[in-house]
Write a protein that holds these residues in place. Structure first.
Motif, short mmCIF file in Angstrom:
data_model
loop_
_atom_site.label_atom_id
_atom_site.label_comp_id
_atom_site.label_asym_id
_atom_site.label_seq_id
_atom_site.Cartn_x
_atom_site.Cartn_y
_atom_site.Cartn_z
N ASP A 33 20.98 -51.28 -89.71
CA ASP A 33 20.91 -52.63 -89.09
C ASP A 33 21.90 -53.37 -90.02
N PRO A 34 23.29 -53.58 -89.68
CA PRO A 34 24.10 -54.30 -90.46
C PRO A 34 23.76 -55.45 -91.02
N ASP A 35 22.81 -56.16 -90.32
CA ASP A 35 22.30 -57.61 -90.84
C ASP A 35 21.49 -57.58 -92.22
N THR A 36 21.11 -56.26 -92.50
CA THR A 36 20.46 -56.01 -93.85
C THR A 36 21.35 -55.54 -94.99
N ILE A 37 22.62 -55.68 -94.85
CA ILE A 37 23.68 -55.44 -95.71
C ILE A 37 23.49 -56.38 -96.99
N PRO A 38 23.26 -57.45 -97.03
CA PRO A 38 23.04 -58.23 -98.09
C PRO A 38 21.72 -57.78 -99.17
N ASP A 39 20.48 -57.43 -98.39
CA ASP A 39 19.58 -56.99 -99.01
C ASP A 39 19.56 -55.55 -99.85
N GLU A 40 19.64 -55.83 -101.00
CA GLU A 40 19.78 -54.38 -101.98
C GLU A 40 18.59 -53.64 -101.86
N ASP A 41 17.54 -54.07 -101.44
CA ASP A 41 16.19 -53.27 -101.38
C ASP A 41 16.28 -52.25 -100.44
N ILE A 42 17.01 -52.56 -99.09
CA ILE A 42 16.90 -51.72 -97.88
C ILE A 42 18.19 -50.71 -97.91
N GLU A 43 17.95 -49.56 -97.85
CA GLU A 43 18.95 -48.43 -97.85
C GLU A 43 19.60 -48.48 -96.73
N LEU A 44 21.02 -48.48 -96.77
CA LEU A 44 22.05 -48.42 -95.48
C LEU A 44 22.79 -47.11 -95.84
N THR A 45 23.12 -46.37 -94.86
CA THR A 45 24.21 -45.50 -94.75
C THR A 45 25.51 -45.81 -94.19
N CYS A 46 26.50 -45.61 -94.89
CA CYS A 46 27.91 -45.88 -94.45
C CYS A 46 28.93 -44.94 -94.91
N ARG A 47 29.87 -44.74 -94.14
CA ARG A 47 31.02 -44.15 -94.50
C ARG A 47 32.21 -44.76 -94.39
N VAL A 48 33.31 -44.76 -95.37
CA VAL A 48 34.39 -45.51 -94.97
C VAL A 48 35.23 -44.62 -94.54
N HIS A 49 36.17 -44.97 -93.42
CA HIS A 49 37.03 -44.08 -92.63
C HIS A 49 38.36 -44.83 -92.81
N ASP A 50 39.26 -44.16 -93.44
CA ASP A 50 40.61 -45.02 -93.66
C ASP A 50 41.67 -44.34 -92.61
N GLU A 51 41.61 -43.03 -92.39
CA GLU A 51 42.50 -42.66 -91.46
C GLU A 51 42.20 -41.29 -90.55
N CYS A 52 42.51 -41.34 -89.16
CA CYS A 52 42.12 -40.18 -88.73
C CYS A 52 43.50 -39.67 -88.26
N ASN A 53 43.91 -38.34 -88.62
CA ASN A 53 45.06 -37.66 -88.45
C ASN A 53 45.36 -37.30 -86.95
N GLY A 54 44.25 -37.14 -86.25
CA GLY A 54 44.43 -36.76 -84.77
C GLY A 54 44.84 -38.06 -83.86
N SER A 55 43.92 -39.22 -84.20
CA SER A 55 44.14 -40.50 -83.36
C SER A 55 45.12 -41.32 -84.15
N ASP A 56 44.87 -41.77 -85.28
CA ASP A 56 45.78 -42.79 -85.75
C ASP A 56 47.23 -42.42 -86.07
N VAL A 57 47.27 -41.06 -86.42
CA VAL A 57 48.66 -40.89 -86.88
C VAL A 57 49.44 -40.08 -85.76
N PHE A 58 48.80 -39.39 -84.94
CA PHE A 58 49.49 -38.84 -83.83
C PHE A 58 49.18 -39.21 -82.41
N GLY A 59 48.21 -40.28 -82.32
CA GLY A 59 47.98 -41.01 -81.07
C GLY A 59 47.42 -40.05 -80.07
N SER A 60 46.45 -39.07 -80.62
CA SER A 60 45.71 -38.17 -79.71
C SER A 60 44.40 -39.00 -79.24
N ASP A 61 43.86 -38.48 -78.18
CA ASP A 61 42.47 -39.03 -77.69
C ASP A 61 41.33 -38.28 -78.58
N ILE A 62 41.84 -37.23 -79.27
CA ILE A 62 40.95 -36.42 -79.97
C ILE A 62 40.71 -36.99 -81.22
#
Length: 95
Positions: free
Chosen positions: A57-86
């Protein structure tokens, strides 16, 4: 965010065709479907910078007692770089 092109055009006070041509030009022709497929009414715009995928639940981000899993995604070579649908990084996002 996904754009519903007829509504975006209405909000900008232009025709959908003008909006499609403008986006096509501004993305250096990366999305020819904007011109060749007027039946497609939605567009997923390229997002600059980085995207964060959150599991939980993104609403719980400010609550440090609740564990939240996230992944920072900075670039996708397939779609961001080459414009692929894959997305070539999809297998990595599932782990």
């Amino acid at each position: 965010p996904v754009w519903y092109l007829p509504e975006v055009a209405r909000r900008f006070g232009c025709t959908e065709q003008h909006l499609r041509q403008s986006i096509f030009r501004m993305t250096n022709g990366m999305y020819p479907e904007l011109i060749t497929r007027p039946d497609i009414k939605i567009f997923l715009p390229p997002i600059g910078g980085m995207t964060i995928y959150i599991w939980g639940d993104p609403d719980t981000i400010p609550d440090e007692d609740i564990e939240l899993t996230c992944r920072v995604h900075d670039e996708c070579n397939g779609s961001d770089v080459f414009g692929s649908d894959i997305c070539t990084c999809r297998p990595y996002l599932t782990h």
